[in-house]
Structure formats: structure tokens, C-alpha cells
Write a protein that holds these residues in place. Structure first.
Motif, mmCIF file in Angstrom:
data_model
loop_
_atom_site.group_PDB
_atom_site.id
_atom_site.type_symbol
_atom_site.label_atom_id
_atom_site.label_comp_id
_atom_site.label_asym_id
_atom_site.label_seq_id
_atom_site.Cartn_x
_atom_site.Cartn_y
_atom_site.Cartn_z
ATOM 1 N N LYS A 92 1.409 -20.097 -10.711
ATOM 2 C CA LYS A 92 0.610 -20.848 -9.735
ATOM 3 C C LYS A 92 0.611 -20.189 -8.353
ATOM 4 C CE LYS A 92 0.935 -25.350 -12.007
ATOM 5 N NZ LYS A 92 1.247 -24.776 -13.319
ATOM 6 N N THR A 93 0.615 -18.878 -8.357
ATOM 7 C CA THR A 93 0.567 -18.135 -7.100
ATOM 8 C C THR A 93 -0.054 -16.777 -7.342
ATOM 9 O OG1 THR A 93 1.884 -17.350 -5.208
ATOM 10 C CG2 THR A 93 2.864 -17.076 -7.384
ATOM 11 N N GLY A 94 -0.583 -16.157 -6.282
ATOM 12 C CA GLY A 94 -1.091 -14.802 -6.392
ATOM 13 C C GLY A 94 -2.509 -14.718 -6.935
ATOM 14 N N GLU A 95 -2.874 -13.509 -7.374
ATOM 15 C CA GLU A 95 -4.239 -13.207 -7.793
ATOM 16 C C GLU A 95 -4.341 -13.073 -9.309
ATOM 17 O OE1 GLU A 95 -6.253 -10.111 -5.642
ATOM 18 O OE2 GLU A 95 -4.954 -10.354 -3.902
ATOM 19 N N ILE A 96 -5.444 -13.567 -9.842
ATOM 20 C CA ILE A 96 -5.753 -13.410 -11.260
ATOM 21 C C ILE A 96 -6.568 -12.142 -11.439
ATOM 22 C CG2 ILE A 96 -7.000 -14.391 -13.223
ATOM 23 C CD1 ILE A 96 -6.457 -17.163 -11.966
ATOM 24 N N LEU A 97 -6.151 -11.307 -12.351
ATOM 25 C CA LEU A 97 -6.831 -10.035 -12.590
ATOM 26 C C LEU A 97 -7.427 -10.043 -13.995
ATOM 27 C CD1 LEU A 97 -5.443 -6.563 -11.567
ATOM 28 C CD2 LEU A 97 -6.626 -6.862 -13.719
ATOM 29 N N GLU A 98 -8.742 -9.832 -14.061
ATOM 30 C CA GLU A 98 -9.421 -9.806 -15.362
ATOM 31 C C GLU A 98 -10.188 -8.512 -15.585
ATOM 32 O OE1 GLU A 98 -11.484 -13.623 -14.868
ATOM 33 O OE2 GLU A 98 -10.254 -14.356 -16.539
ATOM 34 N N ASN A 99 -10.153 -7.615 -14.596
ATOM 35 C CA ASN A 99 -10.805 -6.313 -14.700
ATOM 36 C C ASN A 99 -9.867 -5.245 -14.138
ATOM 37 O OD1 ASN A 99 -13.651 -7.087 -15.586
ATOM 38 N ND2 ASN A 99 -13.416 -8.331 -13.733
ATOM 39 N N ASP A 100 -10.167 -3.988 -14.426
ATOM 40 C CA ASP A 100 -9.347 -2.891 -13.923
ATOM 41 C C ASP A 100 -9.291 -2.934 -12.402
ATOM 42 O OD1 ASP A 100 -9.427 -0.198 -16.256
ATOM 43 O OD2 ASP A 100 -9.984 -2.262 -16.643
ATOM 44 N N LEU A 101 -8.111 -2.629 -11.857
ATOM 45 C CA LEU A 101 -7.910 -2.610 -10.422
ATOM 46 C C LEU A 101 -7.151 -1.346 -10.053
ATOM 47 C CD1 LEU A 101 -8.377 -4.390 -7.879
ATOM 48 C CD2 LEU A 101 -6.110 -5.383 -8.279
ATOM 49 N N TYR A 102 -7.581 -0.679 -8.987
ATOM 50 C CA TYR A 102 -6.988 0.596 -8.590
ATOM 51 C C TYR A 102 -6.464 0.508 -7.158
ATOM 52 C CZ TYR A 102 -9.511 2.491 -12.627
ATOM 53 O OH TYR A 102 -9.986 2.735 -13.890
ATOM 54 N N PHE A 103 -5.272 1.073 -6.937
ATOM 55 C CA PHE A 103 -4.698 1.180 -5.604
ATOM 56 C C PHE A 103 -4.194 2.607 -5.396
ATOM 57 C CE2 PHE A 103 -3.975 -3.334 -6.608
ATOM 58 C CZ PHE A 103 -4.464 -3.943 -5.459
ATOM 59 N N ARG A 104 -4.298 3.088 -4.170
ATOM 60 C CA ARG A 104 -3.645 4.324 -3.773
ATOM 61 C C ARG A 104 -2.669 3.990 -2.655
ATOM 62 N NH1 ARG A 104 -4.267 9.813 -4.328
ATOM 63 N NH2 ARG A 104 -3.390 11.064 -2.659
ATOM 64 N N LEU A 110 -2.159 3.773 -8.584
ATOM 65 C CA LEU A 110 -1.876 2.689 -9.526
ATOM 66 C C LEU A 110 -3.176 2.204 -10.170
ATOM 67 C CD1 LEU A 110 0.088 2.272 -6.803
ATOM 68 C CD2 LEU A 110 1.000 0.459 -8.235
ATOM 69 N N HIS A 111 -3.143 2.064 -11.466
ATOM 70 C CA HIS A 111 -4.260 1.542 -12.249
ATOM 71 C C HIS A 111 -3.725 0.362 -13.053
ATOM 72 C CE1 HIS A 111 -6.901 2.181 -16.092
ATOM 73 N NE2 HIS A 111 -7.345 1.158 -15.381
ATOM 74 N N ILE A 112 -4.131 -0.840 -12.667
ATOM 75 C CA ILE A 112 -3.718 -2.056 -13.369
ATOM 76 C C ILE A 112 -4.883 -2.481 -14.254
ATOM 77 C CG2 ILE A 112 -2.764 -4.378 -13.105
ATOM 78 C CD1 ILE A 112 -2.276 -3.673 -10.120
ATOM 79 N N PHE A 113 -4.600 -2.773 -15.513
ATOM 80 C CA PHE A 113 -5.708 -3.116 -16.397
ATOM 81 C C PHE A 113 -5.301 -4.155 -17.441
ATOM 82 C CE2 PHE A 113 -3.557 0.555 -18.206
ATOM 83 C CZ PHE A 113 -3.522 0.330 -19.570
ATOM 84 N N PRO A 114 -6.247 -5.025 -17.827
ATOM 85 C CA PRO A 114 -5.968 -6.003 -18.880
ATOM 86 C C PRO A 114 -5.727 -5.287 -20.212
ATOM 87 C CG PRO A 114 -7.928 -6.614 -17.631
ATOM 88 C CD PRO A 114 -7.582 -5.206 -17.239
ATOM 89 N N LEU A 115 -4.776 -5.789 -20.979
ATOM 90 C CA LEU A 115 -4.431 -5.185 -22.264
ATOM 91 C C LEU A 115 -4.476 -6.247 -23.352
ATOM 92 C CD1 LEU A 115 -3.410 -2.562 -23.673
ATOM 93 C CD2 LEU A 115 -1.088 -3.467 -23.369
ATOM 94 N N LEU A 124 -1.132 -7.575 -18.877
ATOM 95 C CA LEU A 124 -1.564 -6.502 -17.987
ATOM 96 C C LEU A 124 -0.688 -5.282 -18.205
ATOM 97 C CD1 LEU A 124 -2.102 -8.244 -14.504
ATOM 98 C CD2 LEU A 124 -3.816 -7.768 -16.266
ATOM 99 N N ALA A 125 -1.293 -4.105 -18.126
ATOM 100 C CA ALA A 125 -0.556 -2.843 -18.172
ATOM 101 C C ALA A 125 -0.733 -2.125 -16.839
ATOM 102 C CB ALA A 125 -1.046 -1.974 -19.323
ATOM 103 N N LEU A 126 0.122 -1.144 -16.580
ATOM 104 C CA LEU A 126 0.098 -0.399 -15.328
ATOM 105 C C LEU A 126 0.224 1.088 -15.614
ATOM 106 C CD1 LEU A 126 0.294 -0.107 -12.208
ATOM 107 C CD2 LEU A 126 2.777 -0.462 -12.452
ATOM 108 N N GLU A 127 -0.767 1.855 -15.150
ATOM 109 C CA GLU A 127 -0.738 3.314 -15.265
ATOM 110 C C GLU A 127 -0.482 3.903 -13.883
ATOM 111 O OE1 GLU A 127 -3.505 6.899 -17.145
ATOM 112 O OE2 GLU A 127 -4.472 5.118 -16.289
ATOM 113 N N ILE A 128 0.458 4.857 -13.818
ATOM 114 C CA ILE A 128 0.816 5.494 -12.556
ATOM 115 C C ILE A 128 0.493 6.978 -12.624
ATOM 116 C CG2 ILE A 128 2.693 6.043 -10.946
ATOM 117 C CD1 ILE A 128 2.084 3.117 -10.978
ATOM 118 N N ASN A 129 -0.338 7.430 -11.679
ATOM 119 C CA ASN A 129 -0.656 8.857 -11.517
ATOM 120 C C ASN A 129 -1.130 9.517 -12.811
ATOM 121 O OD1 ASN A 129 0.023 8.609 -8.837
ATOM 122 N ND2 ASN A 129 2.006 9.623 -9.012
ATOM 123 N N GLU A 130 -1.719 8.699 -13.693
ATOM 124 C CA GLU A 130 -2.223 9.193 -14.983
ATOM 125 C C GLU A 130 -1.137 9.911 -15.790
ATOM 126 O OE1 GLU A 130 -5.738 11.525 -14.191
ATOM 127 O OE2 GLU A 130 -6.932 9.738 -13.776
#
Length: 209
Positions: A92-104, A110-115, A124-130
Motif C-alpha cells: 500500500k505504498t509506492g509506485e505500481i509498475l506494469e511496463n518496462d522502466l529505465y533509470f540511469r 537499471l532496467h526494471i520489467f514485468p516478468l 518484477l525483474a531487474l537488469e543491470i548494465n545489460e
């Protein structure tokens, strides 16, 4: 509980069995400390605080809603939380993620993506620096009574997504070793999918996690 360095600026806190607590990944960006899961062992918040010597803002990415992955959330002074819709029902806090999200963040991409996952919806999965891809419990089966089962349709979708990930290191929570090759994980999942029976939605008889 040891803190193990995978690579400069990427470390993780070891999982425990009693209490059950998942790997907690710590990524040091230029401006933020990123956590992938927060575990359930009561020692984890203190370890994170001691690790965060620069007192950076903390952003949390939750792989899914099971307690061994999210139990410490209310004990951590975080700025942002990213999670799937079902996990949000628990936090009950924070952001809901339903699509790929990228941060530098400095040298960290960082590549966060639904799995899609039989183990837990809304993972959710997290890819770092490919290079590294953190999957939580995403490739494991669901527990249904005494059986461990994969949903055949979800598994097929998951395999296709993972095949397109560039990282060659797949990190599986609770697993020793934590670091597994992409090829070995894909072979495992392909082998499970090959056992499906026509007309049956689930693949049974799997020794999962």
C-alpha cells in the motif's frame, strides 16, 4: 549474514532459512542506493544502514509479494518503491509498475520489467548494465497442495521475454550459486516446457523451488 560483492557497486546480502529471507541486492548508483527486495530477516535493515555509508536515498524494487522478499519494507527509510500491482495490495505504498522502466544513475543502468511467473503474479525483474539480471523467485513453480506446477502459457511467455534479455548472468533468489548463466536457466525452462501435455494448462511433476 554476509554481504557479498558481485562486482564493484553491486552486492547482495545472503539469504537465510530461519527466518526465511531472500537475497537482498544492493546497487550503488551515483545518487541512490537501489535495493532489489528487502528480505525478512530482522538483521537486514541494520546491514543496509551500515552499508549505506554515504547516506544515499534508497529506492526499493520488489520482485513480488511474498513475505521473505518484502517483510522488512516498513523498517527501511526508503524514498521510492517500485512493484507490481498485486504486491502493492500488500505494501500500500509506492509506485505500481506494469511496463518496462529505465533509470540511469551514474554508471548504473537499471532496467526494471514485468516478468510473467507461475510462482507469483505481478513479478518484477531487474537488469543491470545489460550484464546481470535479478529474477527473484520468478522462474520457480507455484505450490498447489503437494505439487509444484508451472502454468504452461505463462511459462512460454516468460521464456520468450528472458531470451530477449541481453544480460548473460541470471540471479535466482535462494539458489546456491546465486549467479547462473542465462543459457543454463533457459535450458532448464525449455526442458520444463517440453514436458507439457496437450490440452493441460499446467505442467506437473516438477521439482521446483
Amino acid at each position: 549474514m554476509a554481504v557479498i560483492e558481485l562486482k564493484k557497486n553491486i552486492s547482495y546480502i545472503e539469504p537465510t532459512q530461519n527466518p526465511l529471507s531472500a537475497n537482498v541486492v544492493m546497487i550503488e548508483g551515483e545518487n541512490n542506493l537501489w535495493l532489489y527486495d528487502v528480505g525478512n530477516n530482522p538483521c537486514v535493515p541494520q546491514i543496509i544502514s551500515a552499508f549505506n555509508t554515504s547516506n544515499k536515498k534508497i529506492n526499493v524494487i520488489l520482485s513480488h509479494f511474498h513475505a521473505d522478499h518484502i517483510g522488512n519494507l516498513d523498517k527501511i527509510n526508503y524514498s521510492n518503491v517500485y512493484q507490481g500491482r498485486l504486491t502493492y495490495k500488500y505494501t500500500k505504498t509506492g509506485e505500481i509498475l506494469e511496463n518496462d522502466l529505465y533509470f540511469r544513475d551514474g554508471n548504473m543502468n537499471l532496467h526494471i520489467f514485468p516478468l510473467p511467473s507461475s510462482h507469483a503474479k505481478g513479478s518484477l525483474a531487474l537488469e543491470i548494465n545489460e550484464k546481470y539480471c535479478f529474477l527473484g523467485d520468478g522462474v520457480y513453480a507455484m505450490q498447489k497442495g503437494e505439487k509444484r506446477l508451472y502454468n504452461a502459457g505463462i511459462l512460454k511467455e516468460e521464456i520468450e521475454i528472458l531470451k530477449n534479455i541481453k544480460a548473460q548472468h541470471f540471479m535466482l533468489s535462494h539458489r546456491n550459486p546465486f549467479d547462473n548463466s542465462k543459457d543454463s536457466v533457459i535450458r532448464l525452462l525449455d526442458g520444463i516446457y517440453a514436458k507439457r501435455k496437450s490440452g493441460e494448462p499446467y505442467i506437473s511433476g516438477i521439482d521446483g523451488e
